[in-house]
Each structure stands twice: as structure tokens, then as C-alpha cells.
Design a protein around this motif. Structure first.
Motif, mmCIF file in Angstrom:
data_model
loop_
_atom_site.group_PDB
_atom_site.id
_atom_site.type_symbol
_atom_site.label_atom_id
_atom_site.label_comp_id
_atom_site.label_asym_id
_atom_site.label_seq_id
_atom_site.Cartn_x
_atom_site.Cartn_y
_atom_site.Cartn_z
ATOM 1 N N GLU A 31 -5.188 -2.080 -9.364
ATOM 2 C CA GLU A 31 -6.048 -1.822 -10.528
ATOM 3 C C GLU A 31 -7.520 -2.100 -10.232
ATOM 4 O O GLU A 31 -8.314 -2.237 -11.163
ATOM 5 C CB GLU A 31 -5.594 -2.674 -11.719
ATOM 6 C CG GLU A 31 -4.155 -2.455 -12.156
ATOM 7 C CD GLU A 31 -3.896 -1.053 -12.701
ATOM 8 O OE1 GLU A 31 -4.861 -0.359 -13.055
ATOM 9 O OE2 GLU A 31 -2.710 -0.662 -12.782
ATOM 10 N N SER A 65 1.409 0.335 -10.754
ATOM 11 C CA SER A 65 -0.037 0.281 -10.945
ATOM 12 C C SER A 65 -0.642 1.677 -10.990
ATOM 13 O O SER A 65 -0.003 2.682 -10.647
ATOM 14 C CB SER A 65 -0.679 -0.518 -9.820
ATOM 15 O OG SER A 65 -0.483 0.142 -8.568
ATOM 16 N N THR A 66 -1.899 1.733 -11.408
ATOM 17 C CA THR A 66 -2.630 3.001 -11.437
ATOM 18 C C THR A 66 -2.714 3.620 -10.054
ATOM 19 O O THR A 66 -2.541 4.835 -9.883
ATOM 20 C CB THR A 66 -4.048 2.767 -11.994
ATOM 21 O OG1 THR A 66 -3.950 2.207 -13.310
ATOM 22 C CG2 THR A 66 -4.839 4.059 -12.040
#
Length: 332
Positions: A108, A135-136
């Protein structure tokens, strides 16, 4: 923040062992989780027509620089781009032919996640090296390398310790898998490290360091002992080759041979009548001029000699060298 008045060396040793144990366990656990995603990542890099662009912030960025350097030195062109700088122009360093390796334990990192849509829009393959699979960074990635750890070695579970060790190890694993797939050999490594000790050992040939021409000590087989000794003294190698008219090596005579000859014959003996062919050692050890210098060093060490004659592909004398020559070239 203050320093404790009493330093406990036993506690320091205990923490050191605990830190190493936590990080070792993290690596063992990560090794068990390596799956096909890793193999796919290796394949994608092998298919890459450009370079591997490594990106990461903070401690992950420091690890990323090392991973990029390791990849580049083992046959995979790579360089590091700082994510924050990428947002201010350095994104132009990335092309559609490249592969991006994004590193973030949390997945992130704001500076990194901000440019992920742009990277994807360019059609660049993205490999995520992260500790969070949800996560992104992981969600944007084509392939995810799982570098998650149960806990940091930091007593407060805050400072990146085990996590950065895991990232570094995964980067090494990637580099090793790639160099093996490329058939990258020791001499290839040496070519990218010409200034290092390994480079000198694998790139320096005997012809690069040997004495040649008038510096080579040599006499004909019918030369008398005085001529032979003058040649040894003049050339400063502690020995001389005995060669025929075609330059073929017939034998060798050294300072040590002279001392042994005097011991055997007595100091009163007239040695001037002796000829080189009578006192030489026939069929001496030689090394080819096109051999690596480290081969000559190994020969000297194995046979406990300090000088060696150098011959060409026809066995003709073309040089000589001693251990000092090898030390000056930093081969030994």
C-alpha cells in the motif's frame, strides 16, 4: 530516548540469536510457499524484450536497489526507479517492453500505488513482491511473489527486519532462477565484474602477465654453466629454460639446482666444463600462453615452484612468469 545505564551483554547475545532465528524461520516458511507464480514470473522476465524495472519505497527501495544490481550482474538487465521520482518524470524511463518488479511489504505504499494504473495502461507486465496478497499492489499485479512474514524481528514488531530479509532472499531466488535459465556461467559473471577478484581470475590469461621477448631466460643446450648462470642472474626469475634451435623446451635449470649441484660435486670441482644439457631437468612443467593465469597459479602451488615456463600451441617457448608477476596482476 535515553541509553540504559547498565549494558547487559547477555541480553544483547540473546536478542541477536532471537533475531537470526526469527528471520531464518521466516525464510523457511517462505520457501514452503513458493508456487507456480514464481515460475511464471521467471518466464515473464525471460520473455521480456526490455529491462526489469525495480521499484520500492523506504526500506523496500533499498532492497530493490540491491535486487536490481544482482539481476544486472547475473545476466538480466535491470535498473531501479524511485516511485516518487517516477511521478515527476522518471516514469518515462519505463517502456512497454519492460517488466516492473514492485516491492512493498504492505502493498500500500502511496507513491507506488499511485503509478500502478499508469504502468498497467502502458501494457507493462507487473510482478509484485509483497507481504500482503490482498493489497492494492497484489491486485494490480500479473504475478505475485509472496514475501509475507509472521512477525518482524524487531521486539516491537515495527522496524522492517524479517520482512526486508524475505524480500532480499526472494530477489536472490529470482536472480538465481533466471541466471540458470539463461545458462549464465562463471565467465559471464566475470565479464560484468572485470574490476573484482573473480573477474581478474577468470579474465586474465597467462599471455597478459608473462615475461616475453628478451625478458625470457633461455640458453642453448651446449651453453656452458657460466653462460647459464649469467642468464639466470640477468633475467631475475631464478631459472632459465634450455631450448633447441626451433624454440622447443628441452629442460630447465634453477638456482636450487645449482645449490644441489655444488653439494653433490663439492666446492672444489670445476663446474665450468659442464653444459646446460648435462645439468638441466628435462621435460619441465609448462603452461600454455592462452591458459588462464589462475591455472599457472594453481600449477605453482601444487608443485611448490615459484616460476614456470610458458609455451605456445606448438610447445615452443614464448614466455615465463613467476609468482610475483601473478601477485602484481592480483591473480593471487
Amino acid at each position: 530516548m535515553t541509553v540504559s545505564q547498565v549494558y547487559d551483554p547477555e541480553r544483547a547475545l540473546s536478542l541477536a540469536r532471537e533475531t537470526l532465528g526469527i528471520e531464518a524461520e521466516a525464510l523457511r516458511a517462505m520457501a514452503q510457499r513458493v508456487d507456480r507464480s514464481f515460475a511464471h514470473a521467471v518466464q515473464r522476465v525471460l520473455q521480456c524484450r526490455g529491462r526489469v524495472v525495480v521499484m520500492g519505497m523506504g526500506k523496500s527501495g533499498h532492497v530493490g536497489r540491491k535486487i536490481a544490481a544482482t539481476l544486472a550482474s547475473t545476466g538480466t538487465p535491470a535498473f531501479f526507479v524511485h516511485p516518487a521520482e517516477a511521478s515527476h518524470g522518471d516514469l518515462g524511463m519505463i517502456t512497454a517492453d519492460d517488466v516492473v518488479l514492485g516491492i512493498s511489504n504492505s502493498g500500500e505504499s502511496e507513491e507506488l500505488t499511485a503509478i500502478l494504473p499508469l504502468i498497467k495502461r502502458m501494457g507493462v507486465s507487473l510482478i509484485a513482491l509483497t507481504g500482503r496478497l490482498d493489497s492494492t499492489l497484489a491486485q494490480h499485479a500479473d504475478m505475485v511473489l509472496d514475501a509475507s512474514v509472521e512477525k518482524e524481528a524487531c521486539p516491537h514488531n515495527l522496524a522492517p527486519t524479517a520482512s526486508t530479509t524475505a524480500q532480499l532472499a526472494m530477489g536472490d531466488a529470482l536472480a538465481v532462477a533466471l541466471l540458470d535459465a539463461r545458462g549464465f556461467k562463471a565467465d559471464d559473471f566475470a565479464r560484468s565484474h572485470p574490476g573484482g577478484a573473480l573477474g581478474r581470475k577468470l579474465l586474465t590469461h597467462v599471455s597478459d602477465v608473462m615475461r616475453s621477448g628478451a625478458e625470457i631466460p633461455q640458453v642453448a643446450p651446449d651453453a656452458d654453466l657460466m653462460v647459464l648462470m649469467r642468464e639466470i642472474s640477468a633475467k631475475g626469475l631464478g631459472m632459465s629454460a634450455i631450448v633447441d634451435g626451433e624454440g622447443q623446451v628441452l629442460g630447465i635449470f634453477t638456482d636450487g639446482d645449482l645449490r644441489r649441484l655444488i653439494e653433490q660435486t663439492g666446492s672444489s670441482a670445476d663446474l665450468r666444463a659442464l653444459r646446460a644439457a648435462q645439468v638441466m631437468h628435462p621435460n619441465p612443467r609448462t603452461v600454455r600462453a592462452d591458459a588462464l593465469a589462475v591455472v599457472a597459479a594453481d600449477l605453482m602451488e601444487a608443485t611448490r615452484i615459484t616460476s614456470v615456463l610458458v609455451v605456445d600451441e606448438m610447445g615452443r617457448l614464448c614466455g615465463a612468469l613467476n609468482s610475483n608477476d601473478l601477485m602484481r596482476a592480483k591473480v593471487i
